[in-house]
Design an enzyme around this catalytic site. Sequence first.
Site, mmCIF file in Angstrom:
data_model
loop_
_atom_site.group_PDB
_atom_site.id
_atom_site.type_symbol
_atom_site.label_atom_id
_atom_site.label_comp_id
_atom_site.label_asym_id
_atom_site.label_seq_id
_atom_site.Cartn_x
_atom_site.Cartn_y
_atom_site.Cartn_z
ATOM 1 N N PRO A 1 0.670 -1.088 0.025
ATOM 2 C CA PRO A 1 0.017 0.104 0.151
ATOM 3 C C PRO A 1 0.872 1.272 0.183
ATOM 4 O O PRO A 1 0.380 2.534 -0.464
ATOM 5 C CB PRO A 1 -1.024 -0.154 1.227
ATOM 6 C CG PRO A 1 -0.179 -1.159 1.905
ATOM 7 C CD PRO A 1 0.647 -1.985 1.021
ATOM 8 N N GLU B 1 0.120 -7.428 9.008
ATOM 9 C CA GLU B 1 0.196 -6.018 8.938
ATOM 10 C C GLU B 1 1.265 -5.379 8.231
ATOM 11 O O GLU B 1 1.322 -4.212 7.784
ATOM 12 C CB GLU B 1 0.350 -5.662 10.682
ATOM 13 C CG GLU B 1 -0.798 -5.531 11.230
ATOM 14 C CD GLU B 1 -1.890 -4.295 10.368
ATOM 15 O OE1 GLU B 1 -2.941 -5.021 10.417
ATOM 16 O OE2 GLU B 1 -1.606 -3.295 10.402
ATOM 17 N N ARG C 1 -1.683 -9.125 -21.168
ATOM 18 C CA ARG C 1 -2.511 -8.891 -22.212
ATOM 19 C C ARG C 1 -1.950 -7.950 -23.263
ATOM 20 O O ARG C 1 -2.401 -7.893 -24.216
ATOM 21 C CB ARG C 1 -4.008 -8.242 -21.546
ATOM 22 C CG ARG C 1 -3.880 -6.780 -20.957
ATOM 23 C CD ARG C 1 -5.119 -6.638 -20.255
ATOM 24 N NE ARG C 1 -6.141 -6.554 -21.159
ATOM 25 C CZ ARG C 1 -6.299 -5.645 -22.182
ATOM 26 N NH1 ARG C 1 -5.410 -4.556 -22.159
ATOM 27 N NH2 ARG C 1 -7.266 -5.579 -22.808
ATOM 28 N N ASP D 1 -8.404 0.159 -26.273
ATOM 29 C CA ASP D 1 -8.604 0.307 -24.829
ATOM 30 C C ASP D 1 -8.645 1.686 -24.342
ATOM 31 O O ASP D 1 -7.930 2.549 -24.747
ATOM 32 C CB ASP D 1 -7.645 -0.532 -24.134
ATOM 33 C CG ASP D 1 -7.795 -2.135 -24.113
ATOM 34 O OD1 ASP D 1 -8.595 -2.427 -24.373
ATOM 35 O OD2 ASP D 1 -6.843 -2.588 -23.301
#
Length: 269
Positions: free
Chosen positions: A97, A124, A162, A177
């Site tokens: 994160p 954590e 992809r 896209d």
Amino acid sequence: MRFDLITLFPEMFAAVRDQGVCGRAHQRGLWALHTWNPRDFTHDVHRTVDDRPFGGGPGMVMMAEPLAQAVQAVRAARQQVGADAVGQEAPVVLLSPVGQTHHQALASRWAGGAGAILVCGRYEGIDQRFIDRYVDLEVSLGDFVLSGGELGAMVLIDSVVRLLPGVLHDAESAQQDSFNPALTGLLDSPHYTRPEVWDGVTTPETLLSGHHVRIAAWRRQQSLTLTAARRPDLIEQARRTGGLSPRDEAVLKDASLLTDSSDRTESAQ
Ligand code: 9D3
């Protein structure tokens, strides 16, 4: 291209390995996936991979040593099969994160490489000494909280695989896209398929006209107005990078005259 996943939940990766576009490409040998469980690099009877945080606080922390041994095993395995060009060892990437947010331009850059060693955290967090010693790059998916790095790693893999040559059919082409440079970073236009009238709702007439020039103009106009409404930041970016033609600007001006200010300000009062 080869991805090595260091994860306590190797079964999760069946999703990208076996299903859909990535699954088909994997089957065709266009990329490879190997999983490594830190538990297999423990030496105690409980196969311990986590412990309580020094300094106190909630949750558990992943220990450095099993992760370090896993990375070393991966490096040896990659070397043995020549997965990386000499002097171009695959980076060790931690899904985290606190990492740099992933985006399409980064996926394109990854697609030109040989893959990566992806470390997925749980609990954590991970002992900082492992990160400092082994991790080259930290990547986040965005500002929300996941339960671990596995889904992040799969999102990253999907976004990269992809783009590999030969992975997508013409019909699925990555050229169309949203966020693709060919669309100059605009959102994609809406899509319609049979029947022409569904539940009383017709298909936009232009799409049925067979007139390819008019269809392309309609789609461009839809892309521009949708992007202006939903993601004005992407319009600004396209403008800055020279991606908007004078015709595009005219379309945007027309659209803003239809939706802007005076009429809305009035109804808001
Ligand atoms: C209370 C502190 N938390 C940080 C917000 C601790 C914490 C939460 C979630 C520590 C690790 C995680 C697990 N998340 C990931 O491994 C993760 C993640 C994410 O949570 N958000 C966005 N991208 C990613 S990539 C990996």
